[in-house]
Design a protein around this motif. Structure first.
Motif, short mmCIF file in Angstrom:
data_model
loop_
_atom_site.label_atom_id
_atom_site.label_comp_id
_atom_site.label_asym_id
_atom_site.label_seq_id
_atom_site.Cartn_x
_atom_site.Cartn_y
_atom_site.Cartn_z
N MET A 1 79.15 47.78 17.26
CA MET A 1 79.07 49.23 17.19
C MET A 1 78.47 49.92 18.34
SD MET A 1 78.09 51.27 14.70
CE MET A 1 76.96 52.82 14.23
N MET A 2 77.60 49.29 19.08
CA MET A 2 77.09 50.00 20.36
C MET A 2 78.53 49.91 21.35
SD MET A 2 74.80 51.21 21.69
CE MET A 2 73.63 51.51 22.80
N LYS A 3 79.31 48.92 21.19
CA LYS A 3 80.41 48.80 22.18
C LYS A 3 81.47 49.85 21.91
CE LYS A 3 83.20 45.24 23.97
NZ LYS A 3 83.41 43.51 23.85
N ARG A 4 81.61 50.02 20.60
CA ARG A 4 82.63 51.03 20.13
C ARG A 4 82.10 52.54 20.56
NH1 ARG A 4 87.29 52.75 19.11
NH2 ARG A 4 87.50 54.24 17.06
#
Length: 131
Positions: A1-4
């Motif tokens: 999620m953080m990557k997105r």
């Protein structure tokens, strides 16, 4: 999620405008000024003419009021007593003439105007008869 989330932020930074590119160019500002000038100059001319016409109308009205009041004053003197006269009332110069039209009938003419106002003089006249 953080990557997105990081990917979305990077894409937004790439599509954001560079600092210093926002605002108007000199050509756009000059065009707006020219359009405003072309629109405002006719309004100023119309306002000037309207003001001049109102001032001239005021001169006519004031002259007419003075002429009528002086005519009534002279007519009130009665036949044989009214005489040529002149004077100044509220910057309005007026002059009266009494002419014998026929036996027992006089014509009184009062001419009034404001000198230098650009408006022409106004004349009113009336008849006085012997009773």
């Amino acid at each position: 999620m953080m990557k997105r989330l990081l990917q979305i932020v990077r894409r937004m930074r790439r599509s954001a405008p560079c600092p210093g590119n926002e605002g108007f160019s000199l050509v756009e500002i000059l065009m707006v000024l020219m359009i405003l000038t072309v629109g405002i100059i006719p309004l100023a001319v119309v306002q000037h003419h309207a003001r001049k016409e109102v001032q001239e109308s005021n001169s006519y009205t004031l002259s007419l009021n003075v002429a009528q009041s002086q005519l009534e004053r002279l007519k009130g003197m009665g036949f044989g007593n009214a005489a040529a006269d002149s004077g100044v009332v509220d910057n309005v110069q007026w002059r009266a003439q009494v002419v014998n039209v026929s036996f027992g009938l006089d014509r009184i003419t009062v001419t009034a105007g404001i000198p230098g106002a650009g408006a022409s003089d106004i004349a009113v006249s009336g008849l006085v008869s012997m009773r």
